[in-house]
Design a protein around this motif. Structure first.
Motif, short mmCIF file in Angstrom:
data_model
loop_
_atom_site.label_atom_id
_atom_site.label_comp_id
_atom_site.label_asym_id
_atom_site.label_seq_id
_atom_site.Cartn_x
_atom_site.Cartn_y
_atom_site.Cartn_z
N LEU A 158 26.13 -3.06 0.01
CA LEU A 158 26.66 -4.16 -0.65
C LEU A 158 28.26 -4.19 -0.60
N HIS A 159 28.68 -2.86 -1.03
CA HIS A 159 30.25 -2.92 -0.76
C HIS A 159 30.79 -3.22 0.55
N TYR A 160 30.23 -2.66 1.47
CA TYR A 160 30.54 -3.04 2.77
C TYR A 160 30.61 -4.43 3.01
N LEU A 161 29.25 -5.17 2.79
CA LEU A 161 29.19 -6.22 3.11
C LEU A 161 30.28 -7.22 2.56
N TRP A 162 30.63 -6.91 1.13
CA TRP A 162 31.56 -7.59 0.43
C TRP A 162 33.06 -7.31 0.97
N LYS A 163 33.31 -6.15 1.26
CA LYS A 163 34.59 -5.71 1.55
C LYS A 163 35.11 -6.57 3.03
N LYS A 213 30.76 -9.61 5.69
CA LYS A 213 29.65 -9.79 6.65
C LYS A 213 28.55 -10.77 6.01
N PHE A 214 28.75 -11.73 5.64
CA PHE A 214 27.54 -12.54 5.26
C PHE A 214 28.54 -13.95 5.48
N ASP A 215 27.39 -15.03 5.25
CA ASP A 215 27.79 -16.36 5.41
C ASP A 215 28.84 -16.84 4.19
N THR A 216 30.11 -16.94 4.47
CA THR A 216 31.01 -17.22 3.45
C THR A 216 31.25 -18.63 3.42
N LEU A 217 30.83 -19.50 4.13
CA LEU A 217 30.97 -20.90 4.06
C LEU A 217 30.21 -21.62 3.23
N ASN A 218 29.11 -21.34 2.90
CA ASN A 218 27.93 -22.06 1.99
C ASN A 218 27.57 -21.35 0.85
N GLU A 221 29.57 -23.94 -6.08
CA GLU A 221 30.32 -23.24 -5.14
C GLU A 221 31.12 -22.26 -5.35
N ILE A 222 30.99 -21.34 -4.32
CA ILE A 222 32.14 -20.24 -4.34
C ILE A 222 33.00 -20.21 -3.18
N THR A 223 34.54 -20.13 -3.28
CA THR A 223 35.24 -19.89 -2.50
C THR A 223 35.93 -18.89 -2.53
N ILE A 224 35.86 -17.62 -1.30
CA ILE A 224 36.56 -16.66 -1.47
C ILE A 224 37.98 -16.61 -0.93
N ILE A 225 39.00 -16.36 -1.71
CA ILE A 225 40.44 -16.29 -1.23
C ILE A 225 40.74 -14.78 -0.93
N GLN A 226 40.52 -13.95 -2.01
CA GLN A 226 40.52 -12.51 -1.66
C GLN A 226 39.49 -11.82 -2.28
N VAL A 227 38.99 -10.89 -1.34
CA VAL A 227 37.92 -9.99 -1.86
C VAL A 227 38.26 -9.01 -3.00
N GLY A 228 39.42 -8.70 -3.17
CA GLY A 228 40.03 -7.73 -4.08
C GLY A 228 40.28 -6.30 -3.20
N LYS A 241 20.59 -13.99 0.11
CA LYS A 241 20.48 -15.31 0.61
C LYS A 241 21.35 -15.68 1.84
N TYR A 242 22.59 -14.74 2.04
CA TYR A 242 23.67 -14.99 2.78
C TYR A 242 23.99 -14.13 3.89
N VAL A 243 23.06 -12.80 4.07
CA VAL A 243 23.15 -11.91 4.84
C VAL A 243 22.44 -12.27 6.10
N ASP A 244 22.79 -11.94 7.55
CA ASP A 244 22.14 -12.30 8.47
C ASP A 244 21.27 -11.08 8.88
N ALA A 245 19.94 -11.39 9.17
CA ALA A 245 19.11 -10.55 9.39
C ALA A 245 19.29 -9.62 10.42
N ALA A 246 19.99 -9.73 11.52
CA ALA A 246 20.73 -8.73 12.24
C ALA A 246 21.44 -7.70 11.72
N ALA A 247 22.31 -8.09 10.67
CA ALA A 247 23.14 -7.08 10.09
C ALA A 247 22.29 -6.16 9.14
N LEU A 248 21.39 -6.98 8.57
CA LEU A 248 20.44 -6.12 7.64
C LEU A 248 19.66 -5.26 8.42
N SER A 249 19.17 -5.26 9.68
CA SER A 249 18.50 -4.71 10.57
C SER A 249 19.16 -3.38 11.17
#
Length: 424
Positions: A6-11, A14-19, A27-34, A110-118
């Motif tokens: 999950l740290h990797y995904l957020w950093k 690696k997920f759908d950031t548009l919705n 609604e969440i908009t990411i300006i900087q992940v930190g 809800k926002y992580v692509d199945a391919a990335a998880l696989s």
């Protein structure tokens, strides 16, 4: 699944950031992940987000489940009061700050692509040796080279800690530190710690004073190894025993037999008698050895320094009272390679660090001249398409296996990260 995924995904987003929406529908908009922190406290520091219509600056905490917040007792820690978003894989309970305001939650699954998880599950599948063994050969050569250099210096940093501890114990006497490190190296795995204790039991000022008579050095080393305690008819044994007790009296030293040295499972050329005699002769031949070694920047020069044999007696003996066919027992080049890897390069690195100097390029040049070690770990990596052409490569692979692969730190490893990116 592990939290570091999950740290990797957020950093790396690696997920759908548009919705993105919080669990409550804002609604969440990411300006900087930190900034990713691997210390105590929230996982990502100083993130910037827009949640609903409000812009927030603060920290992000990540867990597999929301309830892990309470499992880890974050509700008792003021460091978590500034968390602006709780990122979880599964939301199972609400989390509140001390002022009773609810912390927004992003349920990431809800926002992580199945391919990335696989791909993550494939990378972390049950291993026979390491997780990525079937994919290693596909690793980018440039990335691997850079990662190996980083791993090598990580290993040097670890080794330098014990050197600085020795420096404190020896009142900042680099010559004494070198003597201790060489003694440990000469003892190999079986006798290394014992040889180190033997070296530490003799003040280096005495080694300096007695270095002009090699028999006196042998008497001190073999004496504190407990090898002159018995009664034997051998004249050389009797001479060393006399010298040993004379030196104890001269310097008002106590007899310090640390623990018995081991002959078992050693080839005769590695017997403690032979290695201690070679060490004594090394210090008999070279005064100010630290200065000589610290200024040596080529393997050829170091081979010349260690072109040392035993005393004459040991050329036809391996043990007292037992004569053997005559053989000039010189320090082999393969043994010097181990000394370069385990003593000389760590010492040069630590000394430069103590002086506030940078010598990484010189060290890389020197370690690349040294032959790679041969052991089961290096052989295994070679079978997966990662051969070791120098000691830099073999040292880095040992660091990789022991500190990353064995500890399942795949998402802190450049190879693991690259494999995830390439297949995400």
């Amino acid at each position: 699944m592990k939290e570091d995924f999950l740290h990797y995904l957020w950093k790396f987003k690696k997920f759908d950031t548009l919705n993105l929406k919080t669990f409550n529908g804002e609604e969440i908009t990411i300006i900087q992940v930190g900034q990713y922190l691997e210390l105590a406290g929230p996982d990502f520091f100083n993130a910037q987000l827009i949640i609903g219509e409000q812009k927030w600056a603060g920290n992000v905490e990540i867990h597999l489940k929301s309830s892990d917040w309470y499992v880890h007792h974050h509700e008792r820690d003021e460091a978590y009061e500034n968390v602006i978003l709780h990122v979880v894989w599964e939301h199972d309970t609400e989390i509140f700050r001390s002022n009773n305001s609810e912390i927004p939650v992003l349920e990431l699954k809800k926002y992580v692509d199945a391919a990335a998880l696989s791909n993550y599950q494939s990378l972390m599948a049950p291993k026979s040796w390491i997780y990525c063994e079937k994919q290693l050969k596909n690793c980018d050569e440039f990335l691997l080279k850079n990662w190996q250099e980083r791993l090598f210096f990580e290993r040097l940093e670890r080794k330098s800690k014990s050197i600085f501890e020795l420096l404190q114990q020896t009142n900042s006497d680099w010559e004494a530190v070198l003597f201790c490190l060489l003694a440990k190296n000469f003892g190999l795995n079986t006798n290394g710690e014992i040889f180190l204790k033997i070296a530490q039991s003799i003040p280096f000022s005495i080694i300096r004073k007695e270095s002009f008579e090699v028999e006196n050095l042998e008497a001190l080393l073999l004496g504190n190894a407990g090898l002159v305690d018995a009664e034997k008819e051998d004249n050389y044994f009797k001479d060393l025993k006399f010298r040993y007790f004379y030196l104890l009296h001269k310097y008002q030293m106590e007899k310090k037999v640390v623990e018995p040295v081991q002959f078992f499972k050693h080839r005769p050329d590695n017997f403690p008698t032979i290695r201690l005699s070679q060490l004594a002769n090394l210090y008999h031949i070279h005064q100010n050895l630290f200065s000589i070694i610290n200024s040596s920047n080529s393997v050829k020069r170091i081979y010349e320094i260690f072109d040392v044999s035993t005393s004459d007696y040991w050329q036809n003996h391996y043990q007292f009272d037992k004569e053997s066919p005559k053989k000039k027992k010189k320090i082999s080049k393969s043994f010097v390679d181990l000394i370069i890897i385990n003593t000389i390069i760590p010492l040069q690195f630590a000394y430069a660090k103590s002086q506030g100097k940078e010598n990484s390029e010189d060290i890389i040049q020197l370690i690349n001249e040294v032959n790679a070690e041969k052991n089961a770990i290096i052989d295994k990596f070679s079978s997966f398409g990662i051969p070791s052409k120098s000691a830099l490569a073999s040292q880095s692979l040992l660091q990789l296996k022991n500190e990353y692969c064995n500890k399942s730190r795949c998402l802190e490893c450049a190879i693991g990260m690259e494999l995830l990116k390439n297949n995400s």
